[in-house]
Design a protein around this motif. Sequence first.
Motif, PDB file in Angstrom:
ATOM      1  N   ASN A  42      28.702  18.968 -46.174  1.00  0.00           N
ATOM      2  CA  ASN A  42      27.633  18.746 -45.197  1.00  0.00           C
ATOM      3  C   ASN A  42      26.687  19.937 -45.134  1.00  0.00           C
ATOM      4  O   ASN A  42      25.884  20.042 -44.214  1.00  0.00           O
ATOM      5  N   ARG A  43      26.791  20.828 -46.094  1.00  0.00           N
ATOM      6  CA  ARG A  43      25.959  22.028 -46.071  1.00  0.00           C
ATOM      7  C   ARG A  43      24.488  21.693 -46.213  1.00  0.00           C
ATOM      8  O   ARG A  43      24.110  20.666 -46.753  1.00  0.00           O
ATOM      9  N   ARG A  44      23.674  22.619 -45.746  1.00  0.00           N
ATOM     10  CA  ARG A  44      22.224  22.518 -45.864  1.00  0.00           C
ATOM     11  C   ARG A  44      21.741  23.796 -46.551  1.00  0.00           C
ATOM     12  O   ARG A  44      21.333  24.750 -45.887  1.00  0.00           O
ATOM     13  N   PRO A  45      21.797  23.813 -47.890  1.00  0.00           N
ATOM     14  CA  PRO A  45      21.395  25.031 -48.600  1.00  0.00           C
ATOM     15  C   PRO A  45      19.924  25.355 -48.381  1.00  0.00           C
ATOM     16  O   PRO A  45      19.132  24.482 -48.037  1.00  0.00           O
ATOM     17  N   ASP A  46      19.587  26.620 -48.575  1.00  0.00           N
ATOM     18  CA  ASP A  46      18.199  27.041 -48.400  1.00  0.00           C
ATOM     19  C   ASP A  46      17.277  26.236 -49.304  1.00  0.00           C
ATOM     20  O   ASP A  46      16.270  25.694 -48.857  1.00  0.00           O
ATOM     21  N   VAL A  47      17.619  26.158 -50.590  1.00  0.00           N
ATOM     22  CA  VAL A  47      16.798  25.417 -51.556  1.00  0.00           C
ATOM     23  C   VAL A  47      17.752  24.728 -52.525  1.00  0.00           C
ATOM     24  O   VAL A  47      18.775  25.290 -52.897  1.00  0.00           O
ATOM     25  N   GLN A  48      17.402  23.509 -52.934  1.00  0.00           N
ATOM     26  CA  GLN A  48      18.219  22.808 -53.921  1.00  0.00           C
ATOM     27  C   GLN A  48      17.337  21.976 -54.838  1.00  0.00           C
ATOM     28  O   GLN A  48      16.280  21.501 -54.436  1.00  0.00           O
ATOM     29  N   ILE A  49      17.797  21.846 -56.074  1.00  0.00           N
ATOM     30  CA  ILE A  49      17.145  20.964 -57.040  1.00  0.00           C
ATOM     31  C   ILE A  49      17.940  19.661 -57.067  1.00  0.00           C
ATOM     32  O   ILE A  49      19.162  19.680 -57.237  1.00  0.00           O
ATOM     33  N   ILE A  50      17.229  18.544 -56.907  1.00  0.00           N
ATOM     34  CA  ILE A  50      17.831  17.215 -56.936  1.00  0.00           C
ATOM     35  C   ILE A  50      17.485  16.567 -58.277  1.00  0.00           C
ATOM     36  O   ILE A  50      16.310  16.476 -58.635  1.00  0.00           O
ATOM     37  N   ASP A  51      18.515  16.118 -58.999  1.00  0.00           N
ATOM     38  CA  ASP A  51      18.281  15.541 -60.325  1.00  0.00           C
ATOM     39  C   ASP A  51      17.797  14.097 -60.241  1.00  0.00           C
ATOM     40  O   ASP A  51      17.669  13.528 -59.159  1.00  0.00           O
ATOM     41  N   LYS A  52      17.552  13.501 -61.397  1.00  0.00           N
ATOM     42  CA  LYS A  52      17.004  12.134 -61.452  1.00  0.00           C
ATOM     43  C   LYS A  52      17.955  11.104 -60.869  1.00  0.00           C
ATOM     44  O   LYS A  52      17.528  10.017 -60.495  1.00  0.00           O
ATOM     45  N   ASP A  53      19.254  11.437 -60.761  1.00  0.00           N
ATOM     46  CA  ASP A  53      20.238  10.539 -60.162  1.00  0.00           C
ATOM     47  C   ASP A  53      20.386  10.766 -58.660  1.00  0.00           C
ATOM     48  O   ASP A  53      21.312  10.245 -58.042  1.00  0.00           O
ATOM     49  N   ASN A  54      19.485  11.588 -58.096  1.00  0.00           N
ATOM     50  CA  ASN A  54      19.468  11.880 -56.656  1.00  0.00           C
ATOM     51  C   ASN A  54      20.676  12.687 -56.196  1.00  0.00           C
ATOM     52  O   ASN A  54      21.156  12.510 -55.078  1.00  0.00           O
ATOM     53  N   ARG A  55      21.170  13.563 -57.064  1.00  0.00           N
ATOM     54  CA  ARG A  55      22.295  14.437 -56.735  1.00  0.00           C
ATOM     55  C   ARG A  55      21.853  15.899 -56.855  1.00  0.00           C
ATOM     56  O   ARG A  55      21.019  16.232 -57.683  1.00  0.00           O
ATOM     57  N   THR A  56      22.445  16.735 -56.038  1.00  0.00           N
ATOM     58  CA  THR A  56      22.147  18.162 -56.102  1.00  0.00           C
ATOM     59  C   THR A  56      22.628  18.714 -57.440  1.00  0.00           C
ATOM     60  O   THR A  56      23.796  18.585 -57.788  1.00  0.00           O
ATOM     61  N   ARG A  57      21.709  19.330 -58.181  1.00  0.00           N
ATOM     62  CA  ARG A  57      22.039  19.925 -59.481  1.00  0.00           C
ATOM     63  C   ARG A  57      22.235  21.437 -59.374  1.00  0.00           C
ATOM     64  O   ARG A  57      23.089  22.021 -60.029  1.00  0.00           O
ATOM     65  N   LYS A  58      21.410  22.077 -58.537  1.00  0.00           N
ATOM     66  CA  LYS A  58      21.479  23.537 -58.412  1.00  0.00           C
ATOM     67  C   LYS A  58      21.061  23.939 -57.010  1.00  0.00           C
ATOM     68  O   LYS A  58      20.189  23.321 -56.411  1.00  0.00           O
ATOM     69  N   ILE A  59      21.695  25.008 -56.528  1.00  0.00           N
ATOM     70  CA  ILE A  59      21.446  25.516 -55.184  1.00  0.00           C
ATOM     71  C   ILE A  59      21.024  26.970 -55.257  1.00  0.00           C
ATOM     72  O   ILE A  59      21.536  27.741 -56.078  1.00  0.00           O
ATOM     73  N   PHE A  60      20.093  27.334 -54.382  1.00  0.00           N
ATOM     74  CA  PHE A  60      19.644  28.716 -54.225  1.00  0.00           C
ATOM     75  C   PHE A  60      19.845  29.099 -52.760  1.00  0.00           C
ATOM     76  O   PHE A  60      19.385  28.386 -51.872  1.00  0.00           O
ATOM     77  N   GLU A  61      20.520  30.205 -52.520  1.00  0.00           N
ATOM     78  CA  GLU A  61      20.748  30.684 -51.160  1.00  0.00           C
ATOM     79  C   GLU A  61      20.169  32.090 -50.995  1.00  0.00           C
ATOM     80  O   GLU A  61      20.325  32.929 -51.875  1.00  0.00           O
ATOM     81  N   ALA A  62      19.520  32.321 -49.862  1.00  0.00           N
ATOM     82  CA  ALA A  62      19.076  33.657 -49.468  1.00  0.00           C
ATOM     83  C   ALA A  62      20.125  34.173 -48.490  1.00  0.00           C
ATOM     84  O   ALA A  62      20.392  33.527 -47.477  1.00  0.00           O
ATOM     85  N   GLU A  63      20.720  35.302 -48.793  1.00  0.00           N
ATOM     86  CA  GLU A  63      21.858  35.772 -47.999  1.00  0.00           C
ATOM     87  C   GLU A  63      21.705  37.246 -47.623  1.00  0.00           C
ATOM     88  O   GLU A  63      21.523  38.091 -48.495  1.00  0.00           O
ATOM     89  N   ARG A  64      21.804  37.503 -46.340  1.00  0.00           N
ATOM     90  CA  ARG A  64      21.730  38.872 -45.841  1.00  0.00           C
ATOM     91  C   ARG A  64      22.988  39.669 -46.218  1.00  0.00           C
ATOM     92  O   ARG A  64      22.928  40.861 -46.490  1.00  0.00           O
ATOM     93  N   HIS A  65      24.142  38.988 -46.230  1.00  0.00           N
ATOM     94  CA  HIS A  65      25.423  39.657 -46.512  1.00  0.00           C
ATOM     95  C   HIS A  65      26.174  38.891 -47.606  1.00  0.00           C
ATOM     96  O   HIS A  65      27.095  38.128 -47.316  1.00  0.00           O
TER      97      HIS A  65
END
Length: 91
Positions: A42-65
């Motif tokens: 149920n996470r809500r990553p900062d940024v994600q790429i969604i592939d042609k099958d409508n699934r998360t392919r890659k996630i990018f997180e900005a993290e202070r720690h």
Amino acid sequence: MDPDGKQDHQQKVQELNSKALDEANNDETVLIEKKIQIEGSNRRPDVQIIDKDNRTRKIFEAERHPESKRNRMREEEYKRLSIEYETHSLK
């Protein structure tokens, strides 16, 4: 984007959004702070790429720690779900 996020986090998320847009293929979309598009999280990553099958392919997180227990647990979840990810420090 979270309006309550600190300015440095908001700025880094915008940088990661640009990075994701550069990496995304023509048939992929980029989402900011939306629910992950894969079963088992149920996470809500900062940024994600969604592939042609409508699934998360890659996630990018900005993290202070990046070495925090919370972040390590998040990264373990991404590994378990077989999602490529990048964590970028705000420092």
